[in-house]
Design a protein around this motif. Structure first.
Motif, PDB file in Angstrom:
ATOM      1  N   THR A  73       0.748  -1.220  -0.040  1.00 35.97           N
ATOM      2  CA  THR A  73      -0.140   0.026   0.055  1.00 35.97           C
ATOM      3  C   THR A  73       0.739   1.349   0.034  1.00 35.97           C
ATOM      4  N   GLY A  74       2.164   1.025   0.404  1.00 36.66           N
ATOM      5  CA  GLY A  74       2.936   2.277   0.766  1.00 36.66           C
ATOM      6  C   GLY A  74       2.646   2.719   2.164  1.00 36.66           C
ATOM      7  N   ILE A  75       3.303   3.804   2.568  1.00 30.59           N
ATOM      8  CA  ILE A  75       3.119   4.418   3.846  1.00 30.59           C
ATOM      9  C   ILE A  75       1.933   5.068   4.247  1.00 30.59           C
ATOM     10  N   GLY A  76       1.239   4.826   5.590  1.00 30.21           N
ATOM     11  CA  GLY A  76       0.227   5.606   6.143  1.00 30.21           C
ATOM     12  C   GLY A  76      -1.213   5.229   6.142  1.00 30.21           C
ATOM     13  N   THR A  77      -1.884   5.840   6.829  1.00 31.95           N
ATOM     14  CA  THR A  77      -3.215   5.504   6.943  1.00 31.95           C
ATOM     15  C   THR A  77      -4.001   5.858   5.904  1.00 31.95           C
ATOM     16  N   GLY A 135      -4.505   5.368  17.383  1.00 32.18           N
ATOM     17  CA  GLY A 135      -4.341   6.261  16.346  1.00 32.18           C
ATOM     18  C   GLY A 135      -4.048   7.664  16.409  1.00 32.18           C
ATOM     19  N   LEU A 136      -2.734   8.127  16.413  1.00 31.23           N
ATOM     20  CA  LEU A 136      -2.647   9.665  16.398  1.00 31.23           C
ATOM     21  C   LEU A 136      -2.886  10.396  14.922  1.00 31.23           C
ATOM     22  N   ASP A 137      -2.994   9.556  13.920  1.00 32.47           N
ATOM     23  CA  ASP A 137      -3.603  10.066  12.644  1.00 32.47           C
ATOM     24  C   ASP A 137      -4.947  10.586  12.752  1.00 32.47           C
ATOM     25  N   LYS A 176      -4.824  19.683  21.110  1.00 22.90           N
ATOM     26  CA  LYS A 176      -5.829  19.736  19.867  1.00 22.90           C
ATOM     27  C   LYS A 176      -5.513  18.305  19.181  1.00 22.90           C
ATOM     28  N   ILE A 177      -4.711  17.500  19.569  1.00 23.63           N
ATOM     29  CA  ILE A 177      -4.719  16.197  19.108  1.00 23.63           C
ATOM     30  C   ILE A 177      -5.564  15.233  19.719  1.00 23.63           C
ATOM     31  N   ILE A 178      -6.412  14.773  18.884  1.00 25.62           N
ATOM     32  CA  ILE A 178      -7.464  13.901  19.230  1.00 25.62           C
ATOM     33  C   ILE A 178      -7.352  12.342  19.079  1.00 25.62           C
ATOM     34  N   PRO A 179      -6.799  11.512  19.919  1.00 24.55           N
ATOM     35  CA  PRO A 179      -6.182  10.221  19.543  1.00 24.55           C
ATOM     36  C   PRO A 179      -7.619   9.386  19.503  1.00 24.55           C
TER      37      PRO A 179
END
Length: 312
Positions: A73-77, A135-137, A176-179
């Motif tokens: 898939t390549g990298i990342g969500t 998930g931090l994304d 502001k980061i909503i995990p």
């Protein structure tokens, strides 16, 4: 909002994966590195299709008589989101009129990945088997799904507090980061652990953190760059729920479990830890390290098919 599924087809193939109806098996390995997809496919007994489109690389064939695919898939969500949705479409939709069938059996996905360790006692070459992911994304936030259990809720609450406390006090992004958290399929987690134990491979079961980037979001120091979280890896290593602790950091599993759960599909992840918690720039022999994860993943596939008698 339209009621008709908005599916993009070019020459009878889905726009990103480049697959058409029937190109994917019901059992699928997900890997990030396309070169790893090639390596997994070499373990297949037969290869019937090889499809390369954009950054995606797909092989479909058989292993021990079981129809199986592997998708690089390549990298990342964000890349995983596209791959999973298009796999879902290929499996459950009529691509001529974009209508969904109602009688499709669920797919099974196993991610074979690499990751960084967060604890000194988890040595490189250890296999991290994910029971949950953090998930931090923000990709998962676009798919609304109730928490599957209390542990998911507790992981989210505790992680948010840890991140708020760990941020620079004067950062405009503090708080502001909503995990979000997601759960792997228990059946696959247990099957992966069973095979790892059976073959005397070092492994641990616990929580995997999925970061939206390789450097700042994973605490890799680069001179000249200022990070919101000076030590996000060290901070999240303290997260533990009912004996389940954070084991490793990678970049895909949070969305992987979350979205497969909404689709009603089984999903699990096994990652080789390729770097130590205190030296994330010191990576073990990649080819040797990933071999164990591939071996256990393939044996788990056979085990799952024996138990459930799935046909792809």
């Amino acid at each position: 909002m339209t009621d008709r599924s908005e599916i993009v087809i070019v020459n009878e193939r889905l726009y990103h994966l480049g697959v058409k109806k029937g190109d994917l098996a019901q059992n699928v390995f997900i890997v990030g590195d396309p070169a790893r997809a090639i390596r997994v496919s070499k373990e297949f007994d037969t290869i019937e299709r090889e499809i390369s489109n954009r950054e995606y690389l797909t092989f479909t064939g058989t292993y021990k008589g079981i129809p199986v695919s592997v998708i690089g898939t390549g990298i990342g969500t964000d890349n995983v989101e596209i791959a999973l949705v298009e796999a879902f479409i290929a499996h459950e939709f009529n691509l001529k009129d974009n209508t969904r069938k109602n009688d499709c059996p669920p797919m099974t996905f196993i991610r074979l990945g690499t990751s960084g360790g967060v604890h000194p006692d988890i040595a490189p070459d250890t296999l991290a088997i994910s029971s949950y992911a953090l998930g931090l994304d923000n990709t998962g936030l676009y798919y609304d799904e109730a928490p599957v259990d209390e542990i998911v809720e507790r992981i989210e609450i505790k992680a948010k507090q840890i991140l708020t406390d760990a941020a620079l006090k004067d950062s405009r992004f503090r708080g502001k980061i909503i995990p979000y958290a997601s759960k792997a399929s228990t059946e696959i987690t247990e099957a992966l652990a069973k095979q790892a134990a059976k073959h005397n491979v070092k492994f641990e079961v616990g929580i995997t953190v999925s970061s939206p980037g390789f450097y700042g979001p994973s605490s890799r120091f680069i001179e000249g760059l200022k990070y919101t979280f000076p030590d996000i890896k060290g901070s999240l290593s303290k997260l533990e729920i009912d004996g389940l602790r954070v084991l490793n950091m990678e970049m895909e599993s949070s969305l992987f479990f979350h979205l497969c759960g909404q689709m009603g599909y089984r999903a699990g992840t096994i990652c080789t830890v390729i770097s130590a918690s205190t030296s994330s720039d010191d990576v073990v022999d990649y080819d040797a390290a990933i071999g164990s994860a591939i071996k256990i993943g393939l044996k788990t596939l056979v085990d799952l098919n024996k138990e459930t008698n799935l046909e792809a």
